[in-house]
Motif scaffolding. Structure first.
Motif, PDB file in Angstrom:
ATOM      1  N   LEU A  48      -9.775   6.786   8.249  1.00 22.80           N
ATOM      2  CA  LEU A  48      -9.432   6.227   6.949  1.00 22.80           C
ATOM      3  C   LEU A  48      -8.011   5.683   6.992  1.00 22.80           C
ATOM      4  O   LEU A  48      -7.085   6.366   7.424  1.00 22.80           O
ATOM      5  CB  LEU A  48      -9.551   7.287   5.849  1.00 22.80           C
ATOM      6  N   PHE A  49      -7.876   4.440   6.529  1.00 24.16           N
ATOM      7  CA  PHE A  49      -6.554   3.822   6.368  1.00 24.16           C
ATOM      8  C   PHE A  49      -6.381   3.495   4.883  1.00 24.16           C
ATOM      9  O   PHE A  49      -7.355   3.114   4.200  1.00 24.16           O
ATOM     10  CB  PHE A  49      -6.433   2.546   7.189  1.00 24.16           C
ATOM     11  N   GLU A  50      -5.166   3.638   4.376  1.00 24.47           N
ATOM     12  CA  GLU A  50      -4.888   3.332   2.979  1.00 24.47           C
ATOM     13  C   GLU A  50      -3.774   2.310   2.887  1.00 24.47           C
ATOM     14  O   GLU A  50      -2.847   2.298   3.708  1.00 24.47           O
ATOM     15  CB  GLU A  50      -4.519   4.605   2.220  1.00 24.47           C
ATOM     16  N   ALA A  51      -3.879   1.464   1.863  1.00 19.47           N
ATOM     17  CA  ALA A  51      -2.887   0.416   1.660  1.00 19.47           C
ATOM     18  C   ALA A  51      -2.723   0.169   0.177  1.00 19.47           C
ATOM     19  O   ALA A  51      -3.611   0.482  -0.628  1.00 19.47           O
ATOM     20  CB  ALA A  51      -3.304  -0.876   2.360  1.00 19.47           C
ATOM     21  N   VAL A  84      -1.967  -3.935   5.660  1.00 22.06           N
ATOM     22  CA  VAL A  84      -2.026  -2.754   6.523  1.00 22.06           C
ATOM     23  C   VAL A  84      -2.395  -3.203   7.933  1.00 22.06           C
ATOM     24  O   VAL A  84      -3.113  -4.199   8.116  1.00 22.06           O
ATOM     25  CB  VAL A  84      -3.047  -1.719   5.991  1.00 22.06           C
ATOM     26  N   ASN A  85      -1.872  -2.481   8.942  1.00 20.55           N
ATOM     27  CA  ASN A  85      -2.218  -2.713  10.340  1.00 20.55           C
ATOM     28  C   ASN A  85      -3.085  -1.566  10.836  1.00 20.55           C
ATOM     29  O   ASN A  85      -2.686  -0.388  10.752  1.00 20.55           O
ATOM     30  CB  ASN A  85      -0.947  -2.817  11.196  1.00 20.55           C
ATOM     31  N   LEU A  86      -4.254  -1.895  11.355  1.00 17.08           N
ATOM     32  CA  LEU A  86      -5.193  -0.890  11.843  1.00 17.08           C
ATOM     33  C   LEU A  86      -4.996  -0.720  13.343  1.00 17.08           C
ATOM     34  O   LEU A  86      -4.963  -1.707  14.087  1.00 17.08           O
ATOM     35  CB  LEU A  86      -6.633  -1.317  11.538  1.00 17.08           C
ATOM     36  N   THR A  96     -12.662   3.107   7.471  1.00 17.71           N
ATOM     37  CA  THR A  96     -12.628   2.750   6.051  1.00 17.71           C
ATOM     38  C   THR A  96     -11.191   2.443   5.653  1.00 17.71           C
ATOM     39  O   THR A  96     -10.255   3.130   6.075  1.00 17.71           O
ATOM     40  CB  THR A  96     -13.173   3.904   5.189  1.00 17.71           C
ATOM     41  N   VAL A  97     -11.035   1.386   4.867  1.00 14.68           N
ATOM     42  CA  VAL A  97      -9.714   1.009   4.346  1.00 14.68           C
ATOM     43  C   VAL A  97      -9.798   1.014   2.825  1.00 14.68           C
ATOM     44  O   VAL A  97     -10.628   0.298   2.242  1.00 14.68           O
ATOM     45  CB  VAL A  97      -9.258  -0.372   4.854  1.00 14.68           C
ATOM     46  N   ARG A  98      -8.942   1.829   2.198  1.00 17.06           N
ATOM     47  CA  ARG A  98      -8.889   1.903   0.735  1.00 17.06           C
ATOM     48  C   ARG A  98      -7.628   1.176   0.268  1.00 17.06           C
ATOM     49  O   ARG A  98      -6.507   1.558   0.619  1.00 17.06           O
ATOM     50  CB  ARG A  98      -8.883   3.361   0.277  1.00 17.06           C
ATOM     51  N   VAL A  99      -7.825   0.122  -0.520  1.00 20.24           N
ATOM     52  CA  VAL A  99      -6.716  -0.705  -0.993  1.00 20.24           C
ATOM     53  C   VAL A  99      -6.482  -0.428  -2.470  1.00 20.24           C
ATOM     54  O   VAL A  99      -7.399  -0.559  -3.293  1.00 20.24           O
ATOM     55  CB  VAL A  99      -7.004  -2.206  -0.767  1.00 20.24           C
ATOM     56  N   THR A 100      -5.248  -0.047  -2.803  1.00 18.34           N
ATOM     57  CA  THR A 100      -4.854   0.209  -4.190  1.00 18.34           C
ATOM     58  C   THR A 100      -4.045  -0.972  -4.699  1.00 18.34           C
ATOM     59  O   THR A 100      -3.067  -1.393  -4.065  1.00 18.34           O
ATOM     60  CB  THR A 100      -4.015   1.489  -4.291  1.00 18.34           C
ATOM     61  N   VAL A 101      -4.441  -1.499  -5.871  1.00 17.26           N
ATOM     62  CA  VAL A 101      -3.749  -2.641  -6.473  1.00 17.26           C
ATOM     63  C   VAL A 101      -2.717  -2.118  -7.467  1.00 17.26           C
ATOM     64  O   VAL A 101      -3.043  -1.322  -8.363  1.00 17.26           O
ATOM     65  CB  VAL A 101      -4.739  -3.590  -7.173  1.00 17.26           C
TER      66      VAL A 101
END
Length: 583
Positions: A237-240, A251-253, A333-338
């Motif tokens: 999991l990556f978060e941005a 984000v850089n994976l 999975t990448v979760r992006v928060t606005v």
């Protein structure tokens, strides 16, 4: 003769020793005359090596026929010599011969094997089966190939490093082929202590016997990579986070791949396989570090209820080997928060287009601006102001956005283009910090008949003789648009008596002709004209046209440059003349 023609009479083993270079060695003794004639004849030796280059290599005893070599021979330079032997009397007359003497140089092992190159390079793919040929070593020996002097045997005398086995490779003793000995499971580039092995190869002549001469070369073997390891994300999991309305990398994976860097088996290709129905994101590979750069390409909206959870897949440029596949670690999975920002008000529609008549009264209603705040989760007020009003014709209510005229609208103004006038307004909210937005108002101006027509040109020419070129054409112009312009009515001014000298008749909707009815002397005359447009109500304009009465000869007009005479003076004179005639 004791030998038949063409039969070799001697063989000589060559030597490069100092002794062979100093002493004369006898090769053979020739008996070429009968014993009863012995002493009456002398021997002569001719040919390459005797009296021809290389001269003096072989000599013959004139009395005994003994043939000797005077210096060392090199078989690799010349392997045999063909000479001729004859006998002559003391006067030089041929008695017998010539007979062919062939001297063959017997080879000695005086040349070491020499490799074509001092360093050879080869490659073998990891996992290759035992017995795979890697490369071929080739050495040359200048000695006689028909002897063991040039019979070569190859051997590996050193392997560096010697792990996991000192005998990872084998060389075919006769052919020089280097093949793998290590099993395909151990030939694993990722587990070997190094990917490059160095072998010292020896080539020995005399079929490899202890007395053979040797030559050496180095073989460098590289274990090349095949795509037997799938790339794996370092985290599941990556978060941005990203501010709404912005774009760029968020984000850089990172991934791990055990294959050889900077190869197609290592370079990663990323793709978004789920979670981006609006195509707001894209992902590209960073060529410097193989990371996946996830970017926002369509600005995101904080107020939108949709979340952004993406499923990313990574693959290699090259396909995996058949027995290896992509596992769960090849997806992440990448979760992006606005994040929210105070967005500026948005005008709708933009531009706002309305149609108004020019010259409407001051304070007239023009339009109502409509700007809304995208920050629907906040309660904010909006105030309006004029940002750009080139002619200064408009005002706006700060609260309601109602636009009214503050000056007369003029369609003929230089600020109006293609009957359209454009003003720009700004809307500002009360957020922290305040945000602004701009919108355009385009006013399409309808024409009002507020411009009187005028006559062109201002100077016309006619001939003084009423029977010659006594007609001039004039036209009408009007800044207004139809139907407030043409057709024009052009007529003589209201001064009495003008119609006795001049006549104006219509040519078309825009032009009329001025005709001189009787001869006048050469001079300039100011002719009063009245032009009227077709507007409702129509507008008229009293104007004067300078009419030059010229002398016309042979299609050339000679006109006066003096000041004009007023036409009304001519009318007064004509009226006085008529009155006198009536008495």
């Amino acid at each position: 003769m004791r030998r038949s023609t063409g039969e070799p009479l001697a063989s000589l083993a060559h030597s490069d020793s100092a002794e062979a270079q100093k002493d004369v060695i006898m090769v053979t003794t020739l008996w070429v005359i009968s014993t009863e004639k012995l002493g009456n004849h002398i021997f002569r030796l001719t040919g390459p090596g005797a009296d021809q280059d290389p001269k003096g290599l072989f000599t013959i005893d004139a009395d005994t026929g003994d043939v000797s070599v005077s210096r060392s021979l090199d078989r690799e330079a010349i392997d045999s010599y063909q000479l001729e032997v004859s006998t002559t009397d003391f006067a030089g007359n041929l008695v017998e011969g010539p007979a062919l003497l062939v001297i063959t140089v017997i080879d000695q092992n005086d040349n070491r094997p020499i490799f074509k190159e001092t360093r050879y390079t080869g490659e073998v793919l990891e996992g290759s089966p035992t017995g795979t040929t890697v490369m071929t070593m080739t050495a040359l020996d200048a000695d006689d190939p028909a002897t063991d002097n040039a019979a070569l045997r190859y051997n590996i005398v050193r392997q560096s490093p010697d792990k996991p086995s000192p005998n990872m490779f084998y060389i075919d003793a006769e052919r020089g082929d280097i093949v793998t000995v290590i099993s395909h499971k151990l030939l694993d580039r990722e587990t070997l202590p190094t990917t490059t092995y160095e072998l010292e190869i020896v080539a020995k002549d005399m079929a490899g016997s202890e007395v053979g001469l040797t030559g050496t070369a180095t073989a460098t073997i590289t274990i090349t990579d095949k795509n037997d390891h799938a790339p794996e994300f370092t985290h599941p999991l990556f978060e941005a986070s990203v501010y709404e309305g912005s774009t760029g990398v968020v984000v850089n994976l990172t991934v791990d791949d055990r294959d050889d860097p900077d190869t197609g088996a290592w370079r990663a290709i990323y793709s978004i396989i789920n979670g981006d129905p609006t195509l707001s994101f894209e992902i590209q590979t960073n060529p410097d570090n193989n990371e996946g750069m996830l970017s926002v390409v369509k600005p995101l909206d904080y107020e939108a209820p949709v979340g952004h959870t993406l499923l990313i897949k990574v693959e290699n440029e090259d396909p995996l080997v058949p027995d290896v596949g992509y596992g769960p670690s090849s997806t992440a999975t990448v979760r992006v928060t606005v994040l929210d920002i105070n967005e500026g008000p948005v005008f709708f529609p933009n531009p706002l287009t309305v149609t108004r008549m020019e010259n409407i009264p001051l304070g007239s209603f023009v339009a109502s601006l409509n700007a809304t705040d995208p920050d629907t989760l906040q309660i904010q007020s909006i105030r309006y102001a004029v940002l750009r009003d080139p002619a200064g014709w408009l005002s706006v209510s700060p609260v309601t956005g109602t636009v009214n005229t503050s000056a007369l609208l003029d369609r003929e103004s230089p600020y109006v283009h293609d009957n359209k006038y454009t003003a720009v307004f700004i809307a500002t909210d009360n957020g922290s910090p305040p945000a602004t937005g701009t919108g355009s108002l385009v006013i399409h101006l309808e024409d009002y008949n507020d411009n009187a027509p005028y006559v062109v040109p201002s100077v016309a020419r006619v001939c003084e003789d009423a029977h010659d070129m006594n007609v001039a054409i004039v036209g009408g112009r009007d800044k207004d648009l139809p139907p407030n312009a043409a057709p024009f009515k052009i007529e003589l001014g209201k001064q009495p008596g003008l119609d006795k000298t001049w006549k104006v008749t219509r040519v078309n909707s825009t032009h009329s002709q001025i005709m001189l009815l009787h001869s006048l002397k050469k001079a300039n005359y100011q002719l009063p004209l009245l032009i009227t447009d077709s507007g409702v109500p129509p507008l008229s304009n009293n104007t004067e046209v300078k009419v030059q009465v010229c002398v016309c000869k042979k299609n050339k007009m000679h006109c006066s440059s003096a000041h004009s005479h007023r036409a009304r003076l001519l009318v007064l004179l004509a009226t006085l003349l008529l009155a006198l005639l009536c008495l």
